[in-house]
Design a protein around this motif. Structure first.
Motif, PDB file in Angstrom:
ATOM      1  N   UNK A  83       0.237  13.304  12.092  1.00 13.60           N
ATOM      2  CA  UNK A  83      -0.013  14.044  10.848  1.00 13.60           C
ATOM      3  C   UNK A  83       1.264  14.122  10.041  1.00 13.60           C
ATOM      4  N   UNK A  84       1.126  14.053   8.722  1.00 13.88           N
ATOM      5  CA  UNK A  84       2.232  14.280   7.798  1.00 13.88           C
ATOM      6  C   UNK A  84       1.851  15.445   6.897  1.00 13.88           C
ATOM      7  N   UNK A  85       2.712  16.446   6.840  1.00 14.42           N
ATOM      8  CA  UNK A  85       2.447  17.671   6.085  1.00 14.42           C
ATOM      9  C   UNK A  85       3.415  17.718   4.906  1.00 14.42           C
ATOM     10  N   UNK A  86       2.884  17.833   3.707  1.00 15.50           N
ATOM     11  CA  UNK A  86       3.690  17.845   2.494  1.00 15.50           C
ATOM     12  C   UNK A  86       3.670  19.219   1.851  1.00 15.50           C
ATOM     13  N   UNK A 133      -1.521   9.642  -1.732  1.00 22.77           N
ATOM     14  CA  UNK A 133      -2.399   8.930  -0.795  1.00 22.77           C
ATOM     15  C   UNK A 133      -2.771   7.544  -1.327  1.00 22.77           C
ATOM     16  N   UNK A 134      -3.034   7.467  -2.612  1.00 18.09           N
ATOM     17  CA  UNK A 134      -3.393   6.179  -3.218  1.00 18.09           C
ATOM     18  C   UNK A 134      -2.238   5.194  -3.092  1.00 18.09           C
ATOM     19  N   UNK A 135      -1.022   5.632  -3.431  1.00 21.93           N
ATOM     20  CA  UNK A 135       0.148   4.762  -3.347  1.00 21.93           C
ATOM     21  C   UNK A 135       0.471   4.411  -1.897  1.00 21.93           C
ATOM     22  N   UNK A 136       0.316   5.383  -1.013  1.00 20.22           N
ATOM     23  CA  UNK A 136       0.579   5.140   0.414  1.00 20.22           C
ATOM     24  C   UNK A 136      -0.339   4.038   0.937  1.00 20.22           C
ATOM     25  N   UNK A 137      -1.614   4.149   0.627  1.00 24.71           N
ATOM     26  CA  UNK A 137      -2.582   3.154   1.084  1.00 24.71           C
ATOM     27  C   UNK A 137      -2.233   1.768   0.555  1.00 24.71           C
ATOM     28  N   UNK A 138      -1.832   1.699  -0.718  1.00 25.45           N
ATOM     29  CA  UNK A 138      -1.481   0.415  -1.318  1.00 25.45           C
ATOM     30  C   UNK A 138      -0.236  -0.181  -0.660  1.00 25.45           C
ATOM     31  N   UNK A 139       0.798   0.648  -0.456  1.00 16.69           N
ATOM     32  CA  UNK A 139       2.060   0.154   0.084  1.00 16.69           C
ATOM     33  C   UNK A 139       1.965  -0.199   1.569  1.00 16.69           C
ATOM     34  N   UNK A 140       1.207   0.571   2.323  1.00 19.07           N
ATOM     35  CA  UNK A 140       1.057   0.269   3.748  1.00 19.07           C
ATOM     36  C   UNK A 140       0.248  -1.006   3.952  1.00 19.07           C
ATOM     37  N   UNK A 141      -0.708  -1.238   3.076  1.00 20.12           N
ATOM     38  CA  UNK A 141      -1.488  -2.487   3.049  1.00 20.12           C
ATOM     39  C   UNK A 141      -2.196  -2.773   4.371  1.00 20.12           C
ATOM     40  N   UNK A 142      -2.670  -1.709   5.033  1.00 17.64           N
ATOM     41  CA  UNK A 142      -3.415  -1.845   6.296  1.00 17.64           C
ATOM     42  C   UNK A 142      -2.613  -2.534   7.403  1.00 17.64           C
ATOM     43  N   UNK A 143      -1.274  -2.479   7.304  1.00 18.94           N
ATOM     44  CA  UNK A 143      -0.445  -3.141   8.316  1.00 18.94           C
ATOM     45  C   UNK A 143      -0.594  -2.483   9.687  1.00 18.94           C
ATOM     46  N   UNK A 144      -0.616  -1.156   9.704  1.00 19.71           N
ATOM     47  CA  UNK A 144      -0.878  -0.424  10.941  1.00 19.71           C
ATOM     48  C   UNK A 144      -1.990   0.579  10.677  1.00 19.71           C
ATOM     49  N   UNK A 145      -2.617   1.004  11.730  1.00 15.76           N
ATOM     50  CA  UNK A 145      -3.698   1.983  11.607  1.00 15.76           C
ATOM     51  C   UNK A 145      -3.130   3.395  11.552  1.00 15.76           C
ATOM     52  N   UNK A 146      -3.732   4.222  10.733  1.00 15.39           N
ATOM     53  CA  UNK A 146      -3.416   5.651  10.687  1.00 15.39           C
ATOM     54  C   UNK A 146      -4.728   6.416  10.769  1.00 15.39           C
ATOM     55  N   UNK A 147      -4.661   7.711  11.029  1.00 16.19           N
ATOM     56  CA  UNK A 147      -5.884   8.513  10.888  1.00 16.19           C
ATOM     57  C   UNK A 147      -6.396   8.438   9.454  1.00 16.19           C
ATOM     58  N   UNK A 148      -7.627   8.870   9.249  1.00 15.09           N
ATOM     59  CA  UNK A 148      -8.162   8.974   7.900  1.00 15.09           C
ATOM     60  C   UNK A 148      -7.168   9.727   7.019  1.00 15.09           C
TER      61      UNK A 148
END
Length: 285
Positions: A225-228, A243-258
């Motif tokens: 978990x990441x708490x901001x 969240x939108x930018x995180x999803x784009x930058x991570x590019x599904x490289x590793x799995x995270x929780x929802x």
């Protein structure tokens, strides 16, 4: 009874609580000179002689290495009056009880980990985005520290294509804090963050910077978990943008929780740090 201090660069919060970390009384006052500020701390705790231990979460940088001669000091802080100040030593002169010592963001992380947003997780990161940016991480119940404590706000990130701001950090200029902390907005536009329109471009730019950091933390630590927290995150669009930018930058490289369960706000809100201080006091016993 337990005691806690959340020592911030702008204000101090002192509290006493019970063994279940429920706050009984809390006070806050401005952070001024060390002697003046600590006298107000002493005035508060002197009225509670039944306090068995105190936990301190302090602004920093601070020395957390117990092998160092400066253990317990606030060290290279931009607040010059507090630079190289033996905070823990002054507290121990006043009170002969166990005293826990860590950063303010580590304390907030501990509070959220034990009784807040990450109470059901084995690992988490807490990042505060306000006047500055700082972060703490816990893995399997242990705050991550090594030679010193983490400085998550001072990682180097790449600039947004539409941002020509050089950054305001006196040490690194365009680190995460220098580009994305609250004062960066006023430095850019001469107006405080809370007075900017929700549709202003700056929120997308800040989200881009924060998302870069969260991707880096995710790849290095793989938290559950990441708490901001912090004032900048009070802007209504920020969480969705991050969240939108995180999803784009991570590019599904590793799995995270929802993402809605992975990147969250602090459930303890303004009491995260002081609750963490109470938990730190209990650990010190």
């Amino acid at each position: 009874m337990l005691g806690a201090i959340e020592a911030g660069g702008t204000k101090f919060v002192c509290a006493v609580g019970d063994e279940d970390f429920k706050i009984i009384e809390r006070v806050s006052f401005a952070t001024t000179y060390p002697e003046e500020t600590l006298q107000r701390v002493f005035d508060f705790f002197d009225t509670y002689p039944q306090v068995k231990a105190i936990g301190i979460g302090s602004f920093g940088p601070i020395e957390v290495n117990k092998q160092s001669q400066k253990y317990g000091y606030i060290t290279s802080t931009p607040k010059t009056n507090w630079r190289n100040f033996n905070f823990l030593g002054e507290m121990k002169k006043q009170y002969s009880i166990p005293i826990g010592w860590t950063t303010d963001v580590n304390a907030a992380c501990l509070g959220e980990y034990k009784v807040g947003s990450a109470a059901d997780d084995h690992s988490c990161i807490y990042l505060t985005v306000g006047t500055g940016i700082g972060g703490g991480a816990i893995v399997k119940g242990e705050i991550i520290e090594g030679f010193g404590h983490t400085e998550m706000g001072h990682i180097i990130i790449r600039s947004h294509p539409d941002d020509d701001f050089d950054g305001f950090c006196p040490y690194h200029k365009n680190c995460l804090e220098g580009l994305a902390a609250g004062p960066s907005i006023e430095k850019r536009y001469g107006i405080k963050a809370e007075n900017l329109d929700a549709n202003h471009k700056i929120w997308e730019i800040l989200a881009y910077y924060l998302a870069q950091a969260l991707v880096n933390y995710t790849l290095i630590l793989r938290p559950e978990k990441i708490i901001l927290g912090g004032g900048v995150m009070n802007q209504v669009r920020m969480m969705d943008l991050v969240k939108k930018e995180f999803s784009f930058l991570l590019a599904d490289y590793v799995e995270t929780p929802d993402l809605d369960a992975y990147i969250v706000t602090p459930s303890l809100r303004d009491n995260a740090g002081i609750t963490g201080g109470l938990i730190l006091a209990r650990q010190a016993l």
